[in-house]
Structure formats: structure tokens, C-alpha cells
Design an enzyme around this catalytic site. Structure first.
Site, PDB file in Angstrom:
ATOM      1  N   LYS A  40     -95.455  97.771 -35.323  1.00  0.00           N
ATOM      2  CA  LYS A  40     -94.066  98.097 -35.000  1.00  0.00           C
ATOM      3  C   LYS A  40     -93.283  96.814 -34.720  1.00  0.00           C
ATOM      4  O   LYS A  40     -93.859  95.740 -34.543  1.00  0.00           O
ATOM      5  CB  LYS A  40     -94.007  99.030 -33.792  1.00  0.00           C
ATOM      6  N   TYR A 263     -72.457  72.833 -24.442  1.00  0.00           N
ATOM      7  CA  TYR A 263     -71.404  73.605 -23.788  1.00  0.00           C
ATOM      8  C   TYR A 263     -71.481  73.438 -22.272  1.00  0.00           C
ATOM      9  O   TYR A 263     -72.565  73.443 -21.681  1.00  0.00           O
ATOM     10  CB  TYR A 263     -71.538  75.078 -24.138  1.00  0.00           C
TER      11      TYR A 263
END
Length: 367
Positions: A40, A263
Site C-alpha cells: 500500500k 527564507y
């Protein structure tokens, strides 16, 4: 998100390691136990189709989360049984019959909804899910299990299996694990007819509670060479991590003392430093909280300086290196190694999440 093959960032998947891990686990469980490979979430970020094709001769079937993941495997030519672990929508029953999937039944309401809509259940194969203490999906009462089994069989459904999932199999204390095991056994003992397949063992249970295996196991995290407990419990035997995450230096410069990176200008060089840019960021699953974590260049730990951007990180190098020099984010470089568990510990999460978050923008290369 489309893969970006024209940049150096890539995940290298060692398919042979996955096969060896399956064989290693198989050697430590009772002979005849069915092995279900959990693929999965794109095989925990490793690539569902490629992994399933590589291991199809080593396992007895596959487990996925939903019907779309199952369809992907069938359309890729995988023919072995596929168990869908989650609850499927009512409309998915016809697809399950068409593609020969095994569905999970977790509640009487779901069965009743099918009957109310007069869905033809003949020929459908299911496993009953027991909530023995995980608290998610599943039957909690033996009476409901019996009623569900009767209803399903009356309408032509093959109730092939029954299973549960342990919440604490990867922890030091066995108390809650044992309580869950007893609840599951109590429900099994109450059934007039126990289904053919009984499975409760995820990777952690398969590793550390081998004496509790019924007749099938679900191999997930450990199949990919990861320790399901992180650093809590030592592995009882060796497993090989299958995933390496690499990139390369695309820009290198010397900056003066006082220069800022990223940033928010959260990093300021306190001396003249060599700073390099690596093309990986939070859009790739290398999350913003990895600032100050070290990656490997030329066998040396190099810290991430400044905030992680969407597409790039900046790292501090001990000296100038040429463009194209390899950067290892997970895996070995020289005599040093970074594991997915180390990344997870830094993030205060689990190694499952680290590998699952690696986005489709990162190409997977197999060997």
C-alpha cells in the site's frame, strides 16, 4: 505530481534487498505460513508495481489500502490474490468481483447497505476485520461477527479470512498486545466456523511475537528493511534497507561572514563558508523541519543551513567540491550512513512516514 528525471535527485530501490528480507523473515516463521506483502501507499514509497513484480514469486499475495491501488497492480499484470485492507465503497463491490479482489468487511452497517441496494454479492471474497483494540475499523463483538458471517454466506459470499491489527507490537511492554491477542482469540473461539485464513501479524508481530502467528503474516515495514519500532527494539535478525535517497550539488559558492541563507534569513554565516545548493525540498517530502540536519558529501556530515525550501536546500561544505558531487540524504556515503530511522527521530516521527512522504517528483530507479 510528475517525476522529474532531469535533475539529480532520485531514490534508488534495491529490489534484491526486499527479496532477501522476505526470505529472512520467512526463515523465522512457522513453515507453511502464508506471506502477504503489504504494498500500500506505493509500497511505502518504494514503488508498488516494481516491487510487486520483483517479489511475486516470493509471496502468496498482496495487501493494499484501497481498490485503486489494487487495480493498479492488476492492470500491471499481477495475478496473485490482493486483499484490500481498508473499507471499500459500495460501488467498489462490482470492481472487486471483476478484478478478483478480496474485500475487508468491518461492520454490519456496510453489509446492510449492500443488501439495501440489492448488490449482487455472489462470488465475492472477503476477510472479516476485528477491532481487538486498535480502535479504527472492525467488529468488536462476537455476536456481530457471527451475524455478519451468516449474512454474507447466505448471499453467496466466500468468507475466506479473519484478521486483526495490533497497536503496540513494536513497543517494550507486552501488556496491551496480550490483551488484544486474547480479545481476538476469544472471538475466534466463539465462531461456529473459523475462516480458512487467520492473520494478526504485521511486521512488528512477525519479528517480536513469532509465537502468536496464526497461518498468515502481513509483511510491511520490515520487508523494506526498516525497523518497525524505530530505535525502541533491536531487530532479532538482520534486514537490509532497500531505499537510498541521493541528489547532487548544483551550485557551490564561498560566502563572507554575515551572509544569510534561506527564507527568513534564519542562518547567518559566522565566518567565510562554502555553501552548496541541493535540488530537493519539501515538495519532494524532505520537510521544512530538516533544517540543521546533516546530509553526507564525500563521506562527511554537512549540515542543512537555512530553511528547507519547496525545491532546494542549502548545505555547508568543509571545502569546495565540483558541481555534480553526490549528496546522500538516506543511505551510505563513504564510511558513514544516514538511516530512515535517524531522519524520523530528527523529525519526531516514524520511518514509515519518512519513506511514504517521498513524493512522486522523485524518480525511483531499481536495481
Amino acid at each position: 505530481m510528475k517525476a522529474s528525471p532531469h535533475r539529480p535527485t532520485k531514490a534508488l530501490i534495491h529490489l534484491g534487498a526486499i527479496r532477501q528480507n522476505i526470505q529472512q523473515m520467512g526463515a523465522h516463521i512457522p513453515q507453511g505460513t502464508l506471506k502477504l506483502a503489504v504494498v500500500k501507499a506505493n509500497a511505502y514509497g518504494h514503488g508498488a508495481v516494481a516491487v510487486a513484480k520483483a517479489i511475486q514469486d516470493d509471496v502468496d499475495g498482496f495487501c493494499v489500502s484501497n481498490i485503486d491501488e489494487a487495480i493498479e497492480l492488476r492492470q500491471a499484470g499481477l495475478s496473485k490474490p490482493i486483499l484490500i485492507l481498508g473499507v471499500s465503497e459500495i460501488e467498489a463491490v462490482a470492481l472487486a468481483k471483476e478484478y478478483d479482489f478480496t474485500l475487508t468487511v468491518a461492520g454490519l452497517e456496510w453489509i446492510q447497505a449492500l443488501l439495501d441496494k440489492e448488490v449482487d454479492l455472489t462470488g465475492l471474497t472477503v476477510h472479516l476485520k476485528i477491532d481487538s483494540g486498535m480502535g479504527r475499523i472492525g467488529f468488536r463483538e462476537a455476536s456481530e461477527v457471527e451475524q455478519a458471517q451468516d449474512l454474507l454466506q447466505q448471499h453467496g459470499v466466500c468468507v475466506e479470512g479473519i484478521f486483526t491489527h495490533f497497536a503496540t507490537a513494536d513497543e517494550e511492554s507486552d501488556d496491551y498486545f496480550n490483551a488484544q491477542l486474547e480479545r481476538f482469540k476469544t472471538i475466534l473461539a466463539s465462531m461456529k466456523e473459523v475462516p480458512e485464513l487467520v492473520h494478526a501479524s504485521n511486521s512488528a508481530t512477525t519479528l517480536w511475537h513469532v509465537e502468536t502467528i496464526f497461518n498468515a503474516v502481513r509483511m510491511g515495514d520490515a520487508m523494506y528493511g526498516l525497523n518497525p519500532s524505530g530505535a525502541v527494539l533491536d531487530l532479532p535478525y538482520d534486514l537490509i534497507p532497500a531505499l537510498t535517497l541521493e541528489s547532487a550539488l548544483v551550485h557551490v559558492k564561498t560566502v563572507p561572514a554575515g551572509a544569510c541563507m534561506g527564507y527568513g534569513a534564519t542562518y547567518q554565516a559566522d565566518s567565510e563558508q562554502v555553501i552548496a545548493t541541493v535540488p530537493i525540498g519539501y515538495a519532494d517530502g524532505w520537510t521544512r523541519d530538516m533544517q540543521n540536519f546533516s546530509v553526507l558529501v564525500d563521506g562527511q556530515a554537512c549540515p542543512i543551513v537555512g530553511r528547507v525550501s519547496m525545491d532546494q536546500i542549502t548545505i555547508r561544505l568543509p571545502k569546495l567540491y565540483p558541481l555534480g558531487t553526490k549528496v546522500t540524504l538516506i543511505g551510505s556515503n563513504g564510511d558513514k550512513e544516514i538511516t530512515a530511522t535517524q531522519v524520523a527521530t530528527y523529525r519526531v516521527t516514524i520511518n514509515y512516514e519518512v519513506v511514504c512522504l517521498l513524493s512522486d517528483r522523485i524518480p525511483r530507479e531499481y536495481y
